[in-house]
Design a protein around this motif. Structure first.
Motif, short mmCIF file in Angstrom:
data_model
loop_
_atom_site.label_atom_id
_atom_site.label_comp_id
_atom_site.label_asym_id
_atom_site.label_seq_id
_atom_site.Cartn_x
_atom_site.Cartn_y
_atom_site.Cartn_z
N ALA A 92 25.27 36.87 -19.36
CA ALA A 92 23.85 36.55 -19.23
C ALA A 92 23.63 35.80 -17.93
CB ALA A 92 23.38 35.68 -20.40
N VAL A 93 22.35 35.62 -17.59
CA VAL A 93 21.98 34.69 -16.54
C VAL A 93 21.84 33.32 -17.18
CG1 VAL A 93 20.27 34.05 -14.81
CG2 VAL A 93 20.82 36.46 -15.19
N TYR A 94 22.53 32.33 -16.64
CA TYR A 94 22.51 30.98 -17.19
C TYR A 94 21.60 30.09 -16.36
CZ TYR A 94 26.20 31.97 -20.52
OH TYR A 94 26.93 32.48 -21.58
N TYR A 95 20.72 29.36 -17.03
CA TYR A 95 19.73 28.50 -16.39
C TYR A 95 19.93 27.04 -16.75
CZ TYR A 95 17.15 32.87 -15.64
OH TYR A 95 16.76 34.14 -15.28
N CYS A 96 19.83 26.19 -15.77
CA CYS A 96 19.80 24.76 -15.96
C CYS A 96 18.36 24.31 -16.11
CB CYS A 96 20.46 24.08 -14.75
SG CYS A 96 20.42 22.28 -14.75
N ALA A 97 18.10 23.37 -17.00
CA ALA A 97 16.74 22.90 -17.25
C ALA A 97 16.70 21.38 -17.38
CB ALA A 97 16.18 23.54 -18.52
N ALA A 98 15.56 20.80 -17.01
CA ALA A 98 15.36 19.36 -17.10
C ALA A 98 13.99 19.04 -17.69
CB ALA A 98 15.48 18.71 -15.72
N ARG A 99 13.93 17.95 -18.41
CA ARG A 99 12.67 17.38 -18.86
C ARG A 99 12.47 16.09 -18.07
NH1 ARG A 99 7.81 18.64 -21.51
NH2 ARG A 99 6.92 16.67 -22.27
N SER A 100 11.63 16.14 -17.04
CA SER A 100 11.49 15.03 -16.10
C SER A 100 10.38 14.05 -16.45
CB SER A 100 11.28 15.56 -14.68
OG SER A 100 10.09 16.31 -14.61
N ILE A 101 9.49 14.44 -17.35
CA ILE A 101 8.39 13.57 -17.76
C ILE A 101 8.26 13.57 -19.27
CG2 ILE A 101 7.09 13.86 -15.62
CD1 ILE A 101 5.35 15.89 -17.07
N ALA A 102 7.63 12.53 -19.77
CA ALA A 102 7.27 12.42 -21.19
C ALA A 102 8.46 12.63 -22.12
CB ALA A 102 6.16 13.41 -21.53
N TYR A 103 9.54 11.90 -21.85
CA TYR A 103 10.71 11.95 -22.73
C TYR A 103 10.32 11.50 -24.12
CZ TYR A 103 15.16 10.73 -24.89
OH TYR A 103 16.23 10.62 -25.75
N SER A 104 10.79 12.22 -25.12
CA SER A 104 10.47 11.90 -26.50
C SER A 104 11.72 11.92 -27.37
CB SER A 104 9.45 12.87 -27.07
OG SER A 104 9.22 12.62 -28.44
N LEU A 105 11.90 10.88 -28.14
CA LEU A 105 13.01 10.84 -29.09
C LEU A 105 12.79 11.78 -30.25
CD1 LEU A 105 13.66 6.99 -29.22
CD2 LEU A 105 15.08 8.71 -28.11
N ASN A 106 11.57 12.30 -30.39
CA ASN A 106 11.25 13.23 -31.46
C ASN A 106 11.55 14.68 -31.11
OD1 ASN A 106 10.27 11.19 -33.19
ND2 ASN A 106 8.29 11.23 -32.14
N TYR A 107 11.93 14.95 -29.87
CA TYR A 107 12.30 16.30 -29.46
C TYR A 107 13.79 16.51 -29.61
CZ TYR A 107 7.70 16.69 -27.15
OH TYR A 107 6.35 16.73 -26.87
N TYR A 108 14.17 17.73 -29.99
CA TYR A 108 15.57 18.09 -30.04
C TYR A 108 16.07 18.68 -28.73
CZ TYR A 108 15.39 17.46 -35.11
OH TYR A 108 15.26 16.95 -36.38
N TYR A 109 15.16 19.09 -27.88
CA TYR A 109 15.45 19.68 -26.57
C TYR A 109 16.35 20.91 -26.72
CZ TYR A 109 13.15 15.61 -24.73
OH TYR A 109 12.20 14.65 -24.45
N ARG A 110 15.93 21.79 -27.63
CA ARG A 110 16.61 23.05 -27.86
C ARG A 110 15.68 24.23 -27.65
NH1 ARG A 110 19.25 21.23 -33.69
NH2 ARG A 110 20.09 19.22 -32.97
N GLU A 111 14.49 23.98 -27.13
CA GLU A 111 13.50 25.03 -26.92
C GLU A 111 13.04 25.07 -25.47
OE1 GLU A 111 11.57 24.63 -31.42
OE2 GLU A 111 10.29 24.58 -29.65
N VAL A 112 12.72 26.26 -25.00
CA VAL A 112 12.26 26.45 -23.63
C VAL A 112 11.05 25.58 -23.32
CG1 VAL A 112 11.21 28.11 -22.04
CG2 VAL A 112 13.20 28.77 -23.41
N LYS A 113 10.12 25.47 -24.27
CA LYS A 113 8.88 24.74 -24.06
C LYS A 113 9.06 23.24 -23.92
CE LYS A 113 5.97 28.09 -26.51
NZ LYS A 113 5.02 28.29 -27.64
N GLU A 114 10.24 22.74 -24.23
CA GLU A 114 10.49 21.30 -24.15
C GLU A 114 11.01 20.86 -22.78
OE1 GLU A 114 11.38 20.26 -28.83
OE2 GLU A 114 13.06 20.96 -27.61
N TYR A 115 11.12 21.79 -21.84
CA TYR A 115 11.57 21.50 -20.48
C TYR A 115 10.49 21.86 -19.47
CZ TYR A 115 16.19 20.99 -22.56
OH TYR A 115 17.26 20.58 -23.32
N ASP A 116 10.48 21.16 -18.34
CA ASP A 116 9.45 21.40 -17.33
C ASP A 116 10.02 21.86 -15.99
OD1 ASP A 116 9.61 18.04 -17.58
OD2 ASP A 116 9.87 18.85 -15.56
#
Length: 128
Positions: A92-116
């Motif tokens: 596959a093509v492998y992508y690196c992702a970051a969430r740079s704003i609005a960090y939330s302890l309620n997110y699991y960070y396992r979904e595309v929509k949770e990264y910016d």
């Protein structure tokens, strides 16, 4: 707001290993949850691994758990994905992702929509 550049992809035989690296810009890298995703031809982008800003709570998808390891080095602004016992279905093509704003302890960070922020992707091909 953060630039990401992946490296380390390539061709490998089944059962082999590869180490992917992602370099991030900015002085606040230590505040970002980071993740790895992959996308095979004709398939949706799927979650692979995530790690919290401190390096805690590493989590991997069931399909790669036990074979892949995610880690980060905040002093060097990098996150890595060590891949072992590779299978053809890991291609596959492998992508690196970051969430740079609005960090939330309620997110699991396992979904595309949770990264910016996303890297350009790096191709991993596993031959049978």
């Amino acid at each position: 707001q953060v630039q990401l550049v992946e490296s380390g992809g390539g061709l490998v035989q089944a059962g082999g290993s590869l180490r992917l690296s992602c370099a991030a810009s900015g002085r606040t890298f230590g505040n970002y949850p980071m993740g790895w995703f992959r996308q095979a031809p004709g398939k949706e982008r799927e979650f692979v691994a995530t790690i919290r800003p401190s390096g805690g709570r590493p989590y991997l998808a069931n399909s790669v758990e036990g074979r892949f390891t995610i880690s980060r080095d905040n002093a060097k602004n990098t996150v890595s994905l060590q891949m072992s016992s590779l299978k053809p279905e890991d291609t596959a093509v492998y992508y690196c992702a970051a969430r740079s704003i609005a960090y939330s302890l309620n997110y699991y960070y396992r979904e595309v929509k949770e990264y910016d922020s996303w890297g350009q992707g790096t191709q991993v091909t596993v031959s049978s």
